[in-house]
Scaffold this active site. Sequence first.
Site, PDB file in Angstrom:
ATOM      1  N   ASP A  16     -82.512 -65.410 -71.803  1.00 49.32           N
ATOM      2  CA  ASP A  16     -83.210 -64.825 -70.665  1.00 49.32           C
ATOM      3  C   ASP A  16     -84.126 -63.686 -71.136  1.00 49.32           C
ATOM      4  O   ASP A  16     -84.345 -63.513 -72.334  1.00 49.32           O
ATOM      5  CB  ASP A  16     -82.206 -64.350 -69.615  1.00 49.32           C
ATOM      6  CG  ASP A  16     -81.249 -63.280 -70.130  1.00 49.32           C
ATOM      7  OD1 ASP A  16     -81.511 -62.660 -71.190  1.00 49.32           O
ATOM      8  OD2 ASP A  16     -80.224 -63.056 -69.468  1.00 49.32           O
ATOM      9  N   ALA A  17     -84.624 -62.912 -70.196  1.00 47.96           N
ATOM     10  CA  ALA A  17     -85.545 -61.819 -70.516  1.00 47.96           C
ATOM     11  C   ALA A  17     -84.898 -60.742 -71.386  1.00 47.96           C
ATOM     12  O   ALA A  17     -85.591 -59.979 -72.049  1.00 47.96           O
ATOM     13  CB  ALA A  17     -86.087 -61.206 -69.232  1.00 47.96           C
TER      14      ALA A  17
END
Length: 140
Positions: A16-17
């Site tokens: 993810d980020a």
Amino acid sequence: MFISETQIEVRYAETDAMQVVYHGQYVVWFEIGRTRLIKDLGFHYADMEKAGFVSPVTDIQLSYKRPFRYGEMATIRTWIQSHSGIRTTYAYEIVNETGDVCVIGSSVHTVVNKETFRPVKFKKEFPEWHAVYEKEKQGQ
């Protein structure tokens, strides 16, 4: 008790980020581990589907201990925690390359008719498979 092991290299698309494995990905990894366990025990989930049955998840639990990052190797350990003939609970432990436990969890499944989605007795529809699960839940 038989514990199946499957290794996965963390892919960039699974992060993810924050550059850690996205939490929903672990459910996919559980499925990979469960499919490997079933195969290691001598069965194929696809055969169940060909016979007109599916085994949906009725409950799933996850607990995160440590993150995984892109490029690391994850080992999914899977075993049968319980089996009643109606429901089967699979347990999972995902460890990193140094053996640290990063994720633990379980999923509960039942076998249903693919057309009606009505539960069926595993023992009746898949007697050989049921016998192996009975043996494995007792740790023999």
